[in-house]
Design a protein around this motif. Structure first.
Motif, PDB file in Angstrom:
ATOM      1  N   HIS A 118      38.002  21.638  36.710  1.00 54.79           N
ATOM      2  CA  HIS A 118      38.897  21.141  36.799  1.00 54.79           C
ATOM      3  C   HIS A 118      40.246  21.705  37.431  1.00 54.79           C
ATOM      4  CE1 HIS A 118      42.516  18.141  36.010  1.00 54.79           C
ATOM      5  NE2 HIS A 118      41.743  17.680  35.793  1.00 54.79           N
ATOM      6  N   VAL A 119      40.664  20.704  38.712  1.00 61.81           N
ATOM      7  CA  VAL A 119      41.031  21.018  39.849  1.00 61.81           C
ATOM      8  C   VAL A 119      42.813  22.171  38.632  1.00 61.81           C
ATOM      9  CG1 VAL A 119      42.617  18.999  39.297  1.00 61.81           C
ATOM     10  CG2 VAL A 119      42.674  20.598  41.985  1.00 61.81           C
ATOM     11  N   SER A 120      42.848  21.357  37.684  1.00 60.56           N
ATOM     12  CA  SER A 120      44.382  22.146  36.991  1.00 60.56           C
ATOM     13  C   SER A 120      44.298  23.488  36.739  1.00 60.56           C
ATOM     14  CB  SER A 120      44.619  21.406  35.384  1.00 60.56           C
ATOM     15  OG  SER A 120      43.604  21.495  34.625  1.00 60.56           O
ATOM     16  N   ARG A 121      43.042  24.197  36.463  1.00 67.73           N
ATOM     17  CA  ARG A 121      42.707  24.930  36.477  1.00 67.73           C
ATOM     18  C   ARG A 121      43.141  26.839  37.257  1.00 67.73           C
ATOM     19  NH1 ARG A 121      39.110  27.264  31.931  1.00 67.73           N
ATOM     20  NH2 ARG A 121      38.141  24.683  31.147  1.00 67.73           N
ATOM     21  N   SER A 122      42.355  25.478  39.254  1.00 68.35           N
ATOM     22  CA  SER A 122      42.886  26.397  39.851  1.00 68.35           C
ATOM     23  C   SER A 122      43.840  27.218  40.265  1.00 68.35           C
ATOM     24  CB  SER A 122      42.939  25.859  41.532  1.00 68.35           C
ATOM     25  OG  SER A 122      43.531  24.704  41.267  1.00 68.35           O
ATOM     26  N   VAL A 123      44.525  28.636  41.199  1.00 69.47           N
ATOM     27  CA  VAL A 123      45.265  28.815  41.414  1.00 69.47           C
ATOM     28  C   VAL A 123      46.241  28.029  42.653  1.00 69.47           C
ATOM     29  CG1 VAL A 123      44.587  30.675  41.001  1.00 69.47           C
ATOM     30  CG2 VAL A 123      44.325  30.117  42.986  1.00 69.47           C
ATOM     31  N   SER A 124      46.045  26.883  42.633  1.00 65.47           N
ATOM     32  CA  SER A 124      46.686  25.942  43.551  1.00 65.47           C
ATOM     33  C   SER A 124      47.175  25.065  42.789  1.00 65.47           C
ATOM     34  CB  SER A 124      45.712  25.569  44.657  1.00 65.47           C
ATOM     35  OG  SER A 124      45.026  24.302  44.422  1.00 65.47           O
ATOM     36  N   ASP A 125      47.052  25.411  40.718  1.00 61.84           N
ATOM     37  CA  ASP A 125      48.016  24.157  41.089  1.00 61.84           C
ATOM     38  C   ASP A 125      48.646  24.827  39.817  1.00 61.84           C
ATOM     39  OD1 ASP A 125      46.599  22.265  42.256  1.00 61.84           O
ATOM     40  OD2 ASP A 125      46.282  21.151  40.316  1.00 61.84           O
ATOM     41  N   THR A 126      47.831  26.074  39.351  1.00 65.22           N
ATOM     42  CA  THR A 126      48.468  26.797  37.951  1.00 65.22           C
ATOM     43  C   THR A 126      48.776  28.159  38.233  1.00 65.22           C
ATOM     44  OG1 THR A 126      47.359  25.884  36.737  1.00 65.22           O
ATOM     45  CG2 THR A 126      47.930  27.686  35.832  1.00 65.22           C
ATOM     46  N   TYR A 127      50.484  28.174  37.513  1.00 60.18           N
ATOM     47  CA  TYR A 127      51.024  29.875  38.197  1.00 60.18           C
ATOM     48  C   TYR A 127      49.942  30.459  37.375  1.00 60.18           C
ATOM     49  CZ  TYR A 127      54.738  27.758  40.026  1.00 60.18           C
ATOM     50  OH  TYR A 127      55.710  26.845  41.120  1.00 60.18           O
ATOM     51  N   TYR A 128      49.289  31.598  37.535  1.00 60.97           N
ATOM     52  CA  TYR A 128      48.564  32.295  37.014  1.00 60.97           C
ATOM     53  C   TYR A 128      49.307  33.912  36.869  1.00 60.97           C
ATOM     54  CZ  TYR A 128      44.392  30.108  36.321  1.00 60.97           C
ATOM     55  OH  TYR A 128      43.677  29.258  36.104  1.00 60.97           O
ATOM     56  N   VAL A 129      50.027  34.402  35.095  1.00 62.02           N
ATOM     57  CA  VAL A 129      50.967  35.163  34.854  1.00 62.02           C
ATOM     58  C   VAL A 129      50.039  36.889  35.232  1.00 62.02           C
ATOM     59  CG1 VAL A 129      52.073  37.555  33.565  1.00 62.02           C
ATOM     60  CG2 VAL A 129      52.459  34.280  33.186  1.00 62.02           C
ATOM     61  N   CYS A 130      48.604  36.709  34.978  1.00 59.34           N
ATOM     62  CA  CYS A 130      47.584  37.552  34.755  1.00 59.34           C
ATOM     63  C   CYS A 130      46.078  36.953  35.396  1.00 59.34           C
ATOM     64  CB  CYS A 130      47.160  38.485  33.649  1.00 59.34           C
ATOM     65  SG  CYS A 130      48.848  39.865  33.387  1.00 59.34           S
ATOM     66  N   PRO A 131      45.643  37.056  36.165  1.00 58.65           N
ATOM     67  CA  PRO A 131      44.379  35.995  36.859  1.00 58.65           C
ATOM     68  C   PRO A 131      43.766  36.990  36.043  1.00 58.65           C
ATOM     69  CG  PRO A 131      46.384  36.370  38.432  1.00 58.65           C
ATOM     70  CD  PRO A 131      46.654  37.779  37.977  1.00 58.65           C
ATOM     71  N   GLY A 132      43.346  38.380  36.357  1.00 53.47           N
ATOM     72  CA  GLY A 132      42.173  38.981  36.041  1.00 53.47           C
ATOM     73  C   GLY A 132      41.732  39.210  35.029  1.00 53.47           C
ATOM     74  N   GLU A 133      40.957  39.907  33.812  1.00 55.82           N
ATOM     75  CA  GLU A 133      40.749  39.914  32.860  1.00 55.82           C
ATOM     76  C   GLU A 133      41.126  39.245  31.774  1.00 55.82           C
ATOM     77  OE1 GLU A 133      38.662  43.031  31.215  1.00 55.82           O
ATOM     78  OE2 GLU A 133      37.095  41.055  33.086  1.00 55.82           O
ATOM     79  N   ARG A 134      42.736  38.908  31.821  1.00 55.60           N
ATOM     80  CA  ARG A 134      43.768  38.554  30.466  1.00 55.60           C
ATOM     81  C   ARG A 134      43.492  37.087  30.706  1.00 55.60           C
ATOM     82  NH1 ARG A 134      48.574  41.502  29.824  1.00 55.60           N
ATOM     83  NH2 ARG A 134      48.530  40.732  27.989  1.00 55.60           N
TER      84      ARG A 134
END
Ligand code: DAH
Length: 428
Positions: A118-134
Motif C-alpha cells: 500500500h502506498v501509505s507505507r512508502s517514504v513518499s507518503d509517510t515520515y520515517y523517524v527510523c527507516p531501517g531495522e526499527r
C-alpha cells in the motif's frame, strides 16, 4: 492514504516574531534530532518544520479550537456512557490524548491489515523517524493505537493526537494535523444471541454485526447532531478501510455542501482475534479535528491553527463554537516554476523517481508557513525526446504581514535551486 501547548497568554504581537514562526528552520545546526523523545536516524525523512510541530499538542491547549471540538466530542461520549448505564449496559469510554506520536510500522500498518504494497507505507507518503531495522514512523492516523489499547484490555476509548503525512499543500492540508479515534467493543451479553449459556453464540452472525452497525450509526449520528445542530441533514455512504468490515463514511450537509466528516465500521475480525477479542464484536471510527473545526468555526486556512498570534488565539473560549473573524488577509504572490522530470519519470506509486510530495516538501523547507498552496498547472511530454515537463504555481502569502517582492523572489530562487539539486529535475 485512506481518508491527519499553546499557553493562552496575552503576548504583545510583533511582526518579527511572526516572521520567525513562519520561517522553517532548515540549517543543520538548528535541526532537532529528537521527535517525541525518539532520535531521528540519519536517513529519516522528517523535516525540521514537522519535527517542530509534532508533540505541540494543540488538541490539549485550552481555548484552542481543536481542544474545543475534542472536548465537545468527549462530552458526547460521556452522555453515551450515561445513557448506556441507564439501560443497564456498559460503555465506559476512556480518553487517551497523549499517546506517543512515534509508532512502529507494525502498529501503524501491519496490525491494521494494510496491504504490504500500500502506498501509505512508502517514504513518499509517510515520515520515517527510523527507516531501517526499527521501522519507526510518525503515526499517519490515530488508528495506530487501536490494537495496543485493545490488547491492554481497553474496550471503549477515544484516542486523540497529532498525525503526520507527506501531502499536498493547500488551505486544508498541512503535514501535521490532529485526529481522534473511537473504539467500542461490546460485552458478548449485549449482542443478539450472546450471554448466558448459549454455546452456539456467534459474534459474527448477521444479527450481531447489524447490532454493531446500528449502535455505531446511532452514536455517530448523535455526535454529528451535537456538532452541527439538531436539524442537520446527513447521509451514510459505503467506504473501504482495511481495518473495518463493513466500512462506512458519514457526510453532513452544511452551508450548501456535503462534507465528509468521518470514516468508521465494524472492527475487522482478524484485529479482534489478534487482540484476544474473538468472542465478541465492536466498532471503530476516525475523524480529523482540523476538518471539523475549519467548518464549524469558519477558519479558512489550516495554517492558522498553529498561529501564536493573539488576534487568532484570543477569539476562542472553552465550550464555545463561534465564527472566526479574519483579522487580516495580506496579499498573495503567485509564482510559477516549470521543469523537466528526471529520465526515470514519476514515482507516483511511491517508487523511485520524482514524486510530488518531495517537491511539496522542498517548497515547505524553503518557505514554511508562507507557502499557502502549490498547484500543478501544466504537464506535457516532449514529442521528440519523450521527456516529461511539469509546471506548478506557488502561492506565497504570509498570515501576519505583507511579503516583499525581494523576499518572495529569494524564496522562489531557492525553490528552483532545490528542484535541480535535491530532486534531480531540470528547471526550464
Ligand atoms: N484511519 C482512517 C484515516 O486516517 C480513519 C478511520 C476510518 C478510522 C475508519 C477508523 C475507521 O477507526 O474505522 O483516514
Amino acid at each position: 492514504m485512506f481518508l491527519r501547548r499553546i499557553v493562552r497568554q496575552a503576548r504583545p504581537f510583533s511582526s518579527s516574531r511572526a516572521v520567525d514562526a513562519a520561517m522553517p528552520s532548515t540549517s543543520p545546526a538548528t535541526r532537532p534530532l529528537i521527535v517525541a523523545g525518539v532520535p531521528l536516524s540519519a536517513d529519516s525523512n522528517v523535516p525540521a518544520a514537522v519535527a517542530d510541530k509534532v508533540g505541540r499538542n494543540l488538541h490539549l491547549s485550552r481555548h484552542h479550537p481543536l481542544n474545543i471540538i475534542k472536548t465537545i466530542i468527549e462530552d458526547h461520549f460521556r452522555e453515551v456512557e450515561r445513557d448506556a448505564a441507564r439501560v443497564g449496559q456498559r460503555a465506559e469510554f476512556r480518553f487517551f490524548d497523549d499517546m506517543c506520536p512515534v509508532v512502529t510500522t507494525k502498529a501503524c500498518f501491519d496490525d491494521l491489515l494494510t496491504p504490504k504494497d500500500h502506498v501509505s507505507r512508502s517514504v513518499s507518503d509517510t515520515y520515517y523517524v527510523c527507516p531501517g531495522e526499527r521501522q519507526l514512523v510518525l503515526r499517519t492516523h490515530t488508528s495506530a493505537h487501536q490494537n495496543e489499547l485493545m490488547q491492554a484490555g481497553h474496550r471503549s476509548f477515544l484516542a486523540s493526537g497529532d498525525v503526520s503525512r507527506r501531502d499536498e499543500i493547500d488551505s486544508s492540508h498541512y503535514p501535521c494535523f490532529h485526529q481522534m479515534e473511537g473504539v467500542h467493543v461490546f460485552d458478548p451479553e449485549e449482542l443478539p444471541g450472546g450471554g448466558g449459556e448459549n454455546a452456539s453464540f456467534d459474534p459474527t452472525s448477521p444479527e450481531a454485526v447489524l447490532h454493531c452497525e446500528e449502535h455505531l450509526k446511532r452514536t455517530l449520528e448523535g455526535l454529528v447532531r451535537k456538532l452541527f445542530g439538531e436539524d442537520c441533514e446527513m447521509r451514510w455512504g459505503v467506504d473501504d478501510f482495511p481495518f473495518t468490515d463493513p466500512s462506512f463514511e458519514l457526510e453532513v450537509f452544511f452551508r450548501g455542501d456535503w462534507l465528509e466528516v468521518l470514516g468508521c465500521g465494524v472492527v475487522h475480525r482478524e484485529i479482534l482475534q489478534n487482540c484476544g477479542l474473538a468472542h465478541t464484536n465492536g466498532w471503530a471510527f476516525g475523524l480529523g479535528l482540523e476538518r471539523l473545526a475549519m467548518v464549524l468555526f469558519q477558519i479558512p486556512d489550516i495554517r492558522l491553527f498553529w498561529s501564536e498570534d493573539p488576534r487568532f488565539l484570543e477569539q476562542f473560549t472553552d465550550g464555545e463554537v463561534k465564527r472566526f473573524r479574519p483579522f487580516s488577509k495580506y496579499p498573495p504572490c503567485y509564482k510559477d516554476v516549470s521543469f523537466w522530470l528526471p529520465a526515470e519519470g514519476g514515482g507516483g506509486d511511491g517508487g523511485p523517481g520524482f514524486h510530488e510530495n518531495d517537491l511539496f516538501e522542498q517548497i515547505r523547507a524553503v518557505g514554511g508557513d508562507m507557502v499557502e498552496a502549490v498547484e500543478k498547472i501544466d504537464e506535457f511530454i516532449h514529442p521528440k525526446t519523450q521527456r516529461k515537463s511539469q509546471a506548478y504555481r506557488i502561492t506565497w502569502r504570509h498570515m501576519s504581514r505583507t511579503l516583499t517582492d525581494a523576499e518572495v523572489d529569494k524564496m522562489q530562487f531557492e525553490v528552483r535551486d532545490r528542484i535541480g539539486e535535491e530532486l534531480g529535475c531540470e528547471v526550464r
